[in-house]
Design an enzyme around this catalytic site. Structure first.
Site, PDB file in Angstrom:
ATOM      1  N   LYS A 130       0.867  -1.179   0.000  1.00 61.94           N
ATOM      2  CA  LYS A 130       0.000   0.000   0.000  1.00 61.94           C
ATOM      3  C   LYS A 130       0.898   1.220   0.000  1.00 61.94           C
ATOM      4  CE  LYS A 130      -4.407   1.068   0.272  1.00 61.94           C
ATOM      5  NZ  LYS A 130      -5.594   0.298  -0.104  1.00 61.94           N
ATOM      6  N   ASP A 170      -6.643   4.388  -5.013  1.00 61.95           N
ATOM      7  CA  ASP A 170      -7.374   4.265  -3.750  1.00 61.95           C
ATOM      8  C   ASP A 170      -7.954   5.665  -3.510  1.00 61.95           C
ATOM      9  OD1 ASP A 170      -7.521   2.064  -1.452  1.00 61.95           O
ATOM     10  OD2 ASP A 170      -7.351   3.963  -0.427  1.00 61.95           O
TER      11      ASP A 170
HETATM   12  N1  GLU Z   1      -7.121   0.122  -3.233  1.00 58.23           N
HETATM   13  C1  GLU Z   1      -7.909  -1.043  -3.492  1.00 58.23           C
HETATM   14  C2  GLU Z   1      -7.973  -1.930  -2.258  1.00 58.23           C
HETATM   15  O1  GLU Z   1      -7.995  -1.432  -1.152  1.00 58.23           O
HETATM   16  C3  GLU Z   1      -7.445  -1.760  -4.744  1.00 58.23           C
HETATM   17  C4  GLU Z   1      -6.038  -2.205  -4.737  1.00 58.23           C
HETATM   18  C5  GLU Z   1      -5.544  -2.725  -6.100  1.00 58.23           C
HETATM   19  O2  GLU Z   1      -6.333  -2.802  -7.027  1.00 58.23           O
HETATM   20  O3  GLU Z   1      -4.365  -3.051  -6.161  1.00 58.23           O
HETATM   21  O4  GLU Z   1      -8.046  -3.114  -2.302  1.00 58.23           O
END
Ligand code: GLU
Length: 448
Positions: A130, A170
């Site tokens: 993340k 995100d």
């Molecule tokens: N941000 C999204 C999540 O919390 C998607 C993450 C992604 O597609 O890599 O899962």
């Protein structure tokens, strides 16, 4: 929990807390998972010896960097960026980028840790990460956002790649920002590659990626209701947020005959007593600035400043905004007003005391790591399409998404024997933690 399990948990959390001092959100996420899996670890000597959970609480690495850019007034701006590469055990590091002003390493560490469990549940070859920056895109011009995105990716580019680390969007980062960053990476790397997911379709993005988290949330919710012999038809849904997840969750809910009675923003709640019509939803998600606070009368929608979306009677709550948005008082309001199901579109939107209250009140709760996994799952499908230089139709991706969400649901119900609530229903929170932990533990053991 019995006294022994309690002692085991507090002992474990004390050790983690000593290494991650003052990181409240991170310790909250670790506690939620440790509570459910420590006894399993203790009962398995191979897992105990390998110290599986303790290893899972340490990210592989955290990259931090500065982002220096110039605003429209010619002023130099300084922000901080991070990428928490949590684990690449199951596949390339994978997870979103979030641009919010109050972002901290604690929040990113919790999100990366949760992502490891979420990505494991999808069954796809996805590691976990993340990242983001303490940047507030609201009120910034398109040119400023482009300059910020370029500066951000210039710093991050060396650390990511199609089979090393694949970020996505995100909060605060949508497909346009992803498009700019993907281009910067490709120019620097001198090659094309699916290095970010959630790209605009014109740039190699997957059909349905934008809709995936919200639609997936509703596919999971429908499966949860189905297991109880119910359907979405006619159910009143209180939903929070009005961003990407909320928007498509609301659209799918309306399509399935449910009544979406609330949506929300920073300043208050939009309330539609008979449910949002498709027109009211379209209006709200496109309304700009202060105009959103004065809905046209014909839409039968009111804006209530300073209120929370959980104050009106509902059957289902779908928190889709951000972490810890449902506290104990909200949980009491929801339970008293007859809410029976909750599924998390956001990550960790419910505080621990609120979770306990809802559980006591018999509300079935689907955690984000299962219920909102549709977004990252379709990111996994985007990676497959990019790697194979192919493009799938929207119907094909939607079919896969539905199947993945139903498989996750089945995976959780198959944990029923050890994960059940007081009323004998599946304890989805516990089942998700246990099922994901098992997949991660097996991979760690397989890796010696
Ligand atoms: N941000 C999204 C999540 O919390 C998607 C993450 C992604 O597609 O890599 O899962």
């Amino acid at each position: 929990m019995n006294d022994r399990a309690d002692a085991l948990l507090s002992n474990f959390i004390d050790r983690v807390a000593a290494r991650h001092e003052g990181e409240t959100e991170y310790l909250q996420a670790v506690t939620e998972i440790a509570r459910d899996v420590l006894t399993i670890e203790k009962a398995n000597s191979t897992y105990t010896k390998a110290r599986i959970l303790e290893r899972l609480t340490e990210a592989d690495r955290i990259i931090s960097f500065s982002v220096i850019w110039e605003d429209d007034a010619g002023q130099v701006q300084i922000n901080r960026g991070w990428r928490v590469q949590h684990s690449n055990l199951l596949g390339p590091y994978k997870g979103g980028l979030r641009w919010v002003p109050d972002l901290s390493p604690s929040v990113l560490k919790f999100l990366a840790f949760e992502q490891a469990f979420k990505n494991a549940l999808t069954g796809l070859p996805l590691g976990a990460a993340k990242g983001g920056a303490d940047f507030d895109p609201s009120g910034r011009s398109t040119a400023e956002i482009r300059r910020f995105a370029t500066a951000f990716m210039t710093q991050l580019a060396a650390h990511i790649g199609p089979d090393t680390d694949v970020p996505a969007g995100d909060i605060g980062v949508g497909s346009q920002e992803i498009g700019v960053m993907a281009r910067v990476w490709m120019q620097r790397a001198l090659r094309w590659g699916g290095v970010l997911t959630g790209k605009p379709v014109a740039l190699g993005g997957s059909a349905m990626r934008t809709e995936a988290t919200g639609y997936g949330l509703l596919y999971f919710t429908a499966a949860m209701l189905d297991a109880e012999g119910e359907t979405l038809k006619g159910k009143r849904i209180a939903l929070s947020g009005r961003g990407n997840v909320s928007r498509f969750a609301a659209r799918k809910a309306i399509e399935q005959g449910a009544r979406v009675v609330t949506m929300s923003g920073r300043k208050g709640t939009w309330h539609a007593p008979d449910g949002f019509s498709p027109q009211a939803l379209d209006w709200l998600v496109t309304a700009e600035g202060d105009s959103a606070y004065s809905p046209p009368e014909a839409l039968e929608l009111t804006f209530e400043e300073g209120t929370r979306p959980w104050g009106v009677p509902c059957d289902i709550a779908l928190p889709c905004a951000t972490q810890n948005e449902i506290g104990l008082e909200d949980a009491k309001t929801l339970a008293d007003a007859g809410c029976r199901y909750l599924a998390e579109g956001a990550n960790m939107p419910v505080t621990q005391d609120a979770i306990a209250h809802l559980a006591r009140a018999g509300v079935l709760q689907a955690p984000g790591k299962a219920a909102n996994a549709g977004g990252v799952a379709v990111s996994g499908l985007e990676m497959q399409q990019n790697a194979g230089f192919s493009r799938w139709s929207a119907a094909q991706v939607d079919g896969c998404l539905r199947e993945i969400m139903c498989t996750i649901h089945d995976r959780l119900t198959s944990e029923r024997r050890s994960c059940y609530t007081q009323t004998g229903a599946v304890d989805y929170r516990r089942a998700a933690n246990v099922a994901a932990y098992r997949r991660l533990a097996e991979a760690m053991i397989a890796a010696g």
